[in-house]
Design an enzyme around this catalytic site. Structure first.
Site, PDB file in Angstrom:
ATOM      1  N   LYS A 129      30.067 -33.723 -13.359  1.00 29.16           N
ATOM      2  CA  LYS A 129      31.519 -33.956 -13.461  1.00 29.16           C
ATOM      3  C   LYS A 129      31.763 -35.436 -13.225  1.00 29.16           C
ATOM      4  O   LYS A 129      30.937 -36.110 -12.584  1.00 29.16           O
ATOM      5  CB  LYS A 129      32.250 -33.143 -12.376  1.00 29.16           C
ATOM      6  CG  LYS A 129      33.713 -32.938 -12.646  1.00 29.16           C
ATOM      7  CD  LYS A 129      33.984 -31.761 -13.574  1.00 29.16           C
ATOM      8  CE  LYS A 129      35.429 -31.681 -14.011  1.00 29.16           C
ATOM      9  NZ  LYS A 129      35.713 -30.461 -14.778  1.00 29.16           N
ATOM     10  N   ASP A 169      39.055 -32.958 -19.049  1.00 33.06           N
ATOM     11  CA  ASP A 169      39.567 -32.198 -17.892  1.00 33.06           C
ATOM     12  C   ASP A 169      41.003 -32.692 -17.706  1.00 33.06           C
ATOM     13  O   ASP A 169      41.598 -33.234 -18.657  1.00 33.06           O
ATOM     14  CB  ASP A 169      38.693 -32.440 -16.650  1.00 33.06           C
ATOM     15  CG  ASP A 169      39.023 -31.492 -15.489  1.00 33.06           C
ATOM     16  OD1 ASP A 169      38.670 -30.310 -15.579  1.00 33.06           O
ATOM     17  OD2 ASP A 169      39.658 -31.925 -14.501  1.00 33.06           O
TER      18      ASP A 169
END
Ligand code: NDP
Length: 449
Positions: A129, A169
């Site tokens: 991430k 995201d």
């Protein structure tokens, strides 16, 4: 305290000491180890190799500065991150978040969750991430381009189609992916599948933008089936109004449900008549093109707007938190249960607090944790990677069918590892153990990784 609680507390004490101040990371680890530590009692091979201790330590963390120049010619500075958490079952894979709240602890929680989620999809993807504390809100397209180009100028050294494949995201949609992909291509002189969530004309997959929200609705449908119910006729409260929320609305509506709320960080709208196809088209234009606020919906459709609150005070059968972490607390959980909510499906990552989850589980509410319920997004990113590798594109029907199958299989995995003696499925336990086993076995097989 029993012996297992002791072990959980001991493990957490070490995680907290080693990662001070990273509250969301502590929360995510605790949620997982509460399922895994009891499982390890019967599976000591993982303990001996300290697999869990290794899984909470990222393989690599990259932090870098991102200087850029705004429209007034002023220098600006943000911080960029990439957490390469675990590559036991495939290259690192996970989104990039651009939001002022981004910090190391939040990205480590997201990367940790991603490892389990990606494993559940059955596709060969490790977990990662990244992102930045840059806030795209209120910035011009030119400023977003300047920032993303500078961000990618550093990030490109650390990623690659077989190494690490970022995606979107919060705050990173197709516009941001486009600018980053363009910059990567200029610097590397290669056209590869290094990012997912790309535009259709330049390597993207059909159904990727829809996949997280659609997958969440498919997962809710599977959960409801176990109680002889379906989304047909259900009243559904959804939070957020971004990518995940919009497409959750679309699929829930197609499956016969009625979505009565949407929100953003200022408040929520309550539309008892339901957000239908036409109203959803308005929301998409409002949020994705005009980049406006959700209260404008109420002006157009003459319904209620509640400032500064989340939608969980509204009567509904199903709740889908699709905005951000810790947006549904124990009081919200109590209100939902008292109002007759029977199913909570997490479109966002870790939207429910631990106390809220405990209350849902105690009351036998169908509770689908994000790492299972929102895995459709990354799964379809995996399908985008496959299409990039074979240099072919699948039809909308093919991709959606594969996405549906994956969500059904994730549900089966949760059932396999989470079915309790009274017949209820504990999806938290099922998703955690189901995600863990594959990664842990791969780590054992690979030795000192
Ligand atoms: P978007 O940026 O498209 O939308 C985010 C939505 O959540 C916006 O409505 C935003 O409101 C709201 N929001 C963001 N931060 C907060 C906050 N602190 N408080 C209240 N509302 C907030 O993001 P996505 O839809 O892509 O992501 C939503 C969630 O889903 C995140 O948890 C993400 O990690 C998760 N997720 C996303 C996937 C994807 O494929 N995109 C895949 C799997 C999970 P505002 O405009 O006011 O900021």
């Amino acid at each position: 305290m029993n012996q297992q609680d002791d072990k959980i507390e001991q493990f957490m004490a070490e995680v907290i000491a080693g990662n001070p101040g990273e509250l969301e990371f502590h929360q995510a680890v605790k949620e997982v180890i509460r399922s895994i530590i009891p499982f390890l009692e019967d599976n000591p091979k993982y303990n001996k190799a300290k697999i869990l201790e290794r899984m909470v330590e990222p393989e690599r963390v990259i932090i870098f500065r991102v200087p850029w120049i705004d429209d007034n010619g002023k220098f600006q500075m943000n911080r960029g991150f990439r957490i390469q958490m675990n590559s036991a079952i495939g290259p690192y894979k996970g989104g990039l978040r651009f939001h002022p709240t981004v910090n190391l602890g939040i990205l480590k929680f997201l990367a940790f969750e991603q490892v389990f989620k990606n494993s559940l999809t059955t596709l060969p993807m490790g977990g990662g991430k990244g992102g930045s504390d840059f806030d795209p809100k209120g910035k011009s397209d030119n400023e977003v381009m300047k920032f993303t180009q500078s961000f990618m100028t550093e990030l490109q050294r650390h990623i690659g189609a077989d190494t690490d494949i970022p995606a979107g995201d919060i705050g990173v949609g197709m516009r941001e992916i486009g600018y980053m992909y363009g910059q990567y291509k200029r610097l590397k002189n290669e056209f590869t599948g290094v990012l997912t969530g790309k535009g259709l004309e330049w390597g993207g997959s059909l159904v990727r933008p829809q996949a997280t929200g659609y997958g969440c609705a498919f997962f809710a449908e599977e959960m409801l089936k176990t109680r002889g119910k379906s989304l047909e006729g259900m009243s559904v409260a959804i939070s957020g109004s971004g990518n995940v929320a919009q497409h959750a609305v679309e699929k829930v509506t197609q499956l016969g449900g009625k979505v009565v709320t949407l929100s953003d960080s200022n408040g929520f709208i309550y539309d008892p008549k339901g957000v239908d196809v036409e109203k959803l088209a308005y929301v998409m234009e409002l949020k994705n093109v005009k980049r406006g606020r959700i209260y404008e919906y109420c002006r157009k459709y003459n319904c209620e707007y509640v400032e500064g609150r989340t939608p969980w005070i509204v009567r509904c059968n199903v709740a889908m938190p699709c905005a951000t972490q810790n947006e549904l607390n124990v009081n919200d959980a109590r209100t939902l249960i008292n109002n007759g909510c029977i199913c909570v499906t997490e479109g966002a990552n870790m939207p429910s607090t631990p106390e809220a989850i405990d209350l849902f589980l105690k009351n036998k509410i169908l509770f689908g944790p994000g790492k299972a319920a929102n895995a459709g997004g990354v799964a379809t990113s995996g399908l985008e990677m496959t299409q990039n590798s074979i240099r072919l594109g699948w039809t909308r029907e093919e991709v959606e069918q594969k996405l549906h199958n994956i969500m059904v299989n994730i549900h089966k995995t949760c059932e396999k590892y989470g079915k309790e003696s009274d017949g209820n499925i504990n999806y938290v336990k099922g998703a955690n153990i189901g995600g863990f086993v594959k990664v842990a076995d791969a780590m054992l097989a690979q030795g000192l990784v």
